[in-house]
Write a protein that holds these residues in place. Sequence first.
Motif, PDB file in Angstrom:
ATOM      1  N   HIS A 195       0.676  -1.140  -0.221  1.00 14.57           N
ATOM      2  CA  HIS A 195       0.099  -0.062  -0.150  1.00 14.57           C
ATOM      3  C   HIS A 195       0.815   1.419  -0.053  1.00 14.57           C
ATOM      4  CE1 HIS A 195      -3.663  -2.430   0.727  1.00 14.57           C
ATOM      5  NE2 HIS A 195      -3.052  -3.146   1.785  1.00 14.57           N
ATOM      6  N   LEU A 196       2.049   1.160  -0.130  1.00 13.77           N
ATOM      7  CA  LEU A 196       2.884   2.271   0.129  1.00 13.77           C
ATOM      8  C   LEU A 196       3.778   2.611  -1.176  1.00 13.77           C
ATOM      9  CD1 LEU A 196       4.383   1.421   3.700  1.00 13.77           C
ATOM     10  CD2 LEU A 196       2.467   3.196   2.953  1.00 13.77           C
ATOM     11  N   PRO A 197       4.114   3.665  -1.607  1.00 10.85           N
ATOM     12  CA  PRO A 197       5.060   3.881  -2.652  1.00 10.85           C
ATOM     13  C   PRO A 197       6.626   3.764  -2.200  1.00 10.85           C
ATOM     14  CG  PRO A 197       4.393   6.118  -1.651  1.00 10.85           C
ATOM     15  CD  PRO A 197       3.456   4.956  -0.760  1.00 10.85           C
ATOM     16  N   ASP A 198       7.443   3.433  -3.434  1.00 13.93           N
ATOM     17  CA  ASP A 198       8.765   3.138  -3.384  1.00 13.93           C
ATOM     18  C   ASP A 198       9.343   3.775  -2.375  1.00 13.93           C
ATOM     19  OD1 ASP A 198       8.067   0.989  -5.222  1.00 13.93           O
ATOM     20  OD2 ASP A 198       9.308   1.999  -6.711  1.00 13.93           O
ATOM     21  N   GLU A 199       9.337   5.030  -2.458  1.00  9.89           N
ATOM     22  CA  GLU A 199      10.086   5.976  -1.424  1.00  9.89           C
ATOM     23  C   GLU A 199       9.883   5.769   0.136  1.00  9.89           C
ATOM     24  OE1 GLU A 199       6.980   8.859  -2.948  1.00  9.89           O
ATOM     25  OE2 GLU A 199       8.066   7.346  -3.959  1.00  9.89           O
ATOM     26  N   VAL A 200       8.501   5.398   0.310  1.00  8.02           N
ATOM     27  CA  VAL A 200       8.259   5.127   1.390  1.00  8.02           C
ATOM     28  C   VAL A 200       8.688   3.726   2.179  1.00  8.02           C
ATOM     29  CG1 VAL A 200       6.485   4.908   3.535  1.00  8.02           C
ATOM     30  CG2 VAL A 200       6.313   6.758   1.668  1.00  8.02           C
ATOM     31  N   VAL A 201       8.601   2.821   1.214  1.00  5.66           N
ATOM     32  CA  VAL A 201       9.117   1.414   1.358  1.00  5.66           C
ATOM     33  C   VAL A 201      10.818   1.503   1.625  1.00  5.66           C
ATOM     34  CG1 VAL A 201       9.428  -0.845   0.669  1.00  5.66           C
ATOM     35  CG2 VAL A 201       7.392  -0.038   0.401  1.00  5.66           C
ATOM     36  N   ALA A 202      11.468   1.977   0.543  1.00  4.32           N
ATOM     37  CA  ALA A 202      12.779   2.281   0.753  1.00  4.32           C
ATOM     38  C   ALA A 202      13.149   3.065   2.215  1.00  4.32           C
ATOM     39  CB  ALA A 202      13.268   2.989  -0.117  1.00  4.32           C
ATOM     40  N   GLY A 203      12.429   3.725   2.601  1.00  3.56           N
ATOM     41  CA  GLY A 203      12.706   4.505   4.036  1.00  3.56           C
ATOM     42  C   GLY A 203      12.788   3.365   5.195  1.00  3.56           C
ATOM     43  N   TYR A 204      11.713   2.760   5.058  1.00  6.02           N
ATOM     44  CA  TYR A 204      11.472   1.640   6.268  1.00  6.02           C
ATOM     45  C   TYR A 204      12.714   0.764   6.081  1.00  6.02           C
ATOM     46  CZ  TYR A 204       6.812   3.044   7.865  1.00  6.02           C
ATOM     47  OH  TYR A 204       6.066   3.834   8.509  1.00  6.02           O
ATOM     48  N   LEU A 205      12.993   0.177   4.787  1.00  3.95           N
ATOM     49  CA  LEU A 205      13.857  -0.738   4.827  1.00  3.95           C
ATOM     50  C   LEU A 205      15.340  -0.198   5.043  1.00  3.95           C
ATOM     51  CD1 LEU A 205      12.977  -2.552   1.215  1.00  3.95           C
ATOM     52  CD2 LEU A 205      12.583  -3.269   3.865  1.00  3.95           C
ATOM     53  N   ALA A 206      15.807   0.838   4.540  1.00  2.48           N
ATOM     54  CA  ALA A 206      17.037   1.549   5.070  1.00  2.48           C
ATOM     55  C   ALA A 206      17.084   1.579   6.450  1.00  2.48           C
ATOM     56  CB  ALA A 206      17.044   2.886   4.404  1.00  2.48           C
ATOM     57  N   ASP A 207      16.090   1.952   7.154  1.00  8.48           N
ATOM     58  CA  ASP A 207      16.281   2.028   8.705  1.00  8.48           C
ATOM     59  C   ASP A 207      16.170   0.737   9.203  1.00  8.48           C
ATOM     60  OD1 ASP A 207      16.359   4.143  10.751  1.00  8.48           O
ATOM     61  OD2 ASP A 207      13.845   4.045  11.148  1.00  8.48           O
ATOM     62  N   LEU A 208      15.931   0.025   8.770  1.00  5.10           N
ATOM     63  CA  LEU A 208      15.994  -1.648   9.532  1.00  5.10           C
ATOM     64  C   LEU A 208      17.086  -1.973  10.169  1.00  5.10           C
ATOM     65  CD1 LEU A 208      13.435  -3.599   7.746  1.00  5.10           C
ATOM     66  CD2 LEU A 208      13.060  -2.777   9.974  1.00  5.10           C
ATOM     67  N   PRO A 209      18.318  -1.884   9.390  1.00  4.47           N
ATOM     68  CA  PRO A 209      19.824  -2.172   9.850  1.00  4.47           C
ATOM     69  C   PRO A 209      19.967  -1.630  11.372  1.00  4.47           C
ATOM     70  CG  PRO A 209      20.074  -1.838   7.424  1.00  4.47           C
ATOM     71  CD  PRO A 209      18.472  -1.286   7.990  1.00  4.47           C
ATOM     72  N   ARG A 210      19.565  -0.320  11.522  1.00  2.59           N
ATOM     73  CA  ARG A 210      19.609   0.186  12.963  1.00  2.59           C
ATOM     74  C   ARG A 210      18.886  -0.330  13.907  1.00  2.59           C
ATOM     75  NH1 ARG A 210      16.718   3.784  15.465  1.00  2.59           N
ATOM     76  NH2 ARG A 210      15.074   4.228  13.691  1.00  2.59           N
ATOM     77  N   VAL A 211      17.869  -1.105  13.618  1.00  5.98           N
ATOM     78  CA  VAL A 211      17.061  -1.650  14.853  1.00  5.98           C
ATOM     79  C   VAL A 211      16.927  -3.063  14.970  1.00  5.98           C
ATOM     80  CG1 VAL A 211      15.578   0.390  14.880  1.00  5.98           C
ATOM     81  CG2 VAL A 211      14.661  -1.661  13.554  1.00  5.98           C
ATOM     82  N   LEU A 212      17.743  -3.733  13.867  1.00  4.37           N
ATOM     83  CA  LEU A 212      17.802  -5.137  14.051  1.00  4.37           C
ATOM     84  C   LEU A 212      19.144  -5.766  14.272  1.00  4.37           C
ATOM     85  CD1 LEU A 212      16.289  -6.146  10.284  1.00  4.37           C
ATOM     86  CD2 LEU A 212      15.073  -6.315  12.801  1.00  4.37           C
ATOM     87  N   ARG A 213      19.045  -6.637  15.223  1.00  4.93           N
ATOM     88  CA  ARG A 213      20.336  -7.204  15.906  1.00  4.93           C
ATOM     89  C   ARG A 213      21.166  -7.939  14.732  1.00  4.93           C
ATOM     90  NH1 ARG A 213      20.167  -6.629  21.258  1.00  4.93           N
ATOM     91  NH2 ARG A 213      17.996  -6.860  22.274  1.00  4.93           N
ATOM     92  N   PRO A 214      22.376  -8.007  14.871  1.00 13.19           N
ATOM     93  CA  PRO A 214      23.269  -8.864  13.975  1.00 13.19           C
ATOM     94  C   PRO A 214      22.315 -10.129  13.452  1.00 13.19           C
ATOM     95  CG  PRO A 214      24.580  -7.741  15.498  1.00 13.19           C
ATOM     96  CD  PRO A 214      23.178  -7.681  16.007  1.00 13.19           C
ATOM     97  N   ASP A 215      22.400 -10.390  12.306  1.00 10.63           N
ATOM     98  CA  ASP A 215      21.915 -11.756  11.659  1.00 10.63           C
ATOM     99  C   ASP A 215      20.314 -11.827  12.164  1.00 10.63           C
ATOM    100  OD1 ASP A 215      24.384 -12.684  10.694  1.00 10.63           O
ATOM    101  OD2 ASP A 215      24.941 -13.157  12.810  1.00 10.63           O
ATOM    102  N   ALA A 216      19.715 -10.988  12.708  1.00 11.81           N
ATOM    103  CA  ALA A 216      18.121 -10.910  12.685  1.00 11.81           C
ATOM    104  C   ALA A 216      17.594 -10.679  11.327  1.00 11.81           C
ATOM    105  CB  ALA A 216      17.672  -9.766  13.712  1.00 11.81           C
ATOM    106  N   ARG A 217      16.478 -11.396  11.127  1.00 14.15           N
ATOM    107  CA  ARG A 217      15.977 -11.618   9.907  1.00 14.15           C
ATOM    108  C   ARG A 217      14.373 -10.832  10.085  1.00 14.15           C
ATOM    109  NH1 ARG A 217      15.901 -17.826   7.746  1.00 14.15           N
ATOM    110  NH2 ARG A 217      18.069 -17.750   7.669  1.00 14.15           N
ATOM    111  N   PHE A 218      14.098 -10.112   8.913  1.00  9.30           N
ATOM    112  CA  PHE A 218      13.102  -9.381   8.829  1.00  9.30           C
ATOM    113  C   PHE A 218      12.333 -10.135   7.342  1.00  9.30           C
ATOM    114  CE2 PHE A 218      10.387  -5.728   7.349  1.00  9.30           C
ATOM    115  CZ  PHE A 218       9.795  -5.562   8.520  1.00  9.30           C
ATOM    116  N   VAL A 219      10.933 -10.032   7.551  1.00 10.63           N
ATOM    117  CA  VAL A 219      10.259 -10.723   6.533  1.00 10.63           C
ATOM    118  C   VAL A 219       9.228  -9.750   5.886  1.00 10.63           C
ATOM    119  CG1 VAL A 219       8.713 -12.622   5.985  1.00 10.63           C
ATOM    120  CG2 VAL A 219      10.395 -12.945   7.474  1.00 10.63           C
ATOM    121  N   ALA A 220       9.026  -9.359   4.803  1.00  6.55           N
ATOM    122  CA  ALA A 220       8.077  -8.478   4.212  1.00  6.55           C
ATOM    123  C   ALA A 220       7.291  -8.965   3.138  1.00  6.55           C
ATOM    124  CB  ALA A 220       9.011  -7.178   3.696  1.00  6.55           C
TER     125      ALA A 220
END
Length: 199
Positions: free
Chosen positions: A125-150
Amino acid sequence: MTDTGVAYWDAQAATVEEARRAVWAADGWDEGVADTLDILGRWLVDLPDRPRLVDVGCGMGRVAVPAVSRFKARVVGVDPSRAMLARASETTGTGNPTWVGNDGLTLPEWIGLFDGGWSVLCFQHLPDEVVAGYLADLPRVLRPDARFVAQFSVGEGRGPHCYERSVDEIASLVERSRLRLLALAVGEMQPNWAWAVMS
């Protein structure tokens, strides 16, 4: 300014039934949640005891709430729609999941680290620039080797609150984010759904 769709989702949360339809078709809701949790369970592996998990675009918490017991987890649901979060908090009183508002583009600075997470029925439901923003921010909040499923929708449809993408476009969004694409499964649950697993 980027349209994050907050006004649309706030309006959808006006009544419980409208919000239910906004998140998933009313028919087959329980089966859809169970199938979603099964898919997440296949990819969110090697979790510690009482993992801390994030649901990005949690809406009314239809996945976050049962994920607490499924993963024996502490779950944080994040959504920019205050109305959706109000509906979510009406369904839980235990403090788990925890409901957090955001700006619709990134995750709050103070949110902490997670052992894994997901986004279901959100990025489609979100445009590319919004999805890209969330994905770019995820490494900051995920522990090393943590997985994220989208979950994404595959196709060519584009319009208000409908953003289908090709498999190559999905892979490109992930690659630009500093996350590694571990798997991209197409056709599970719905023929046009893709599940991107990243770390």
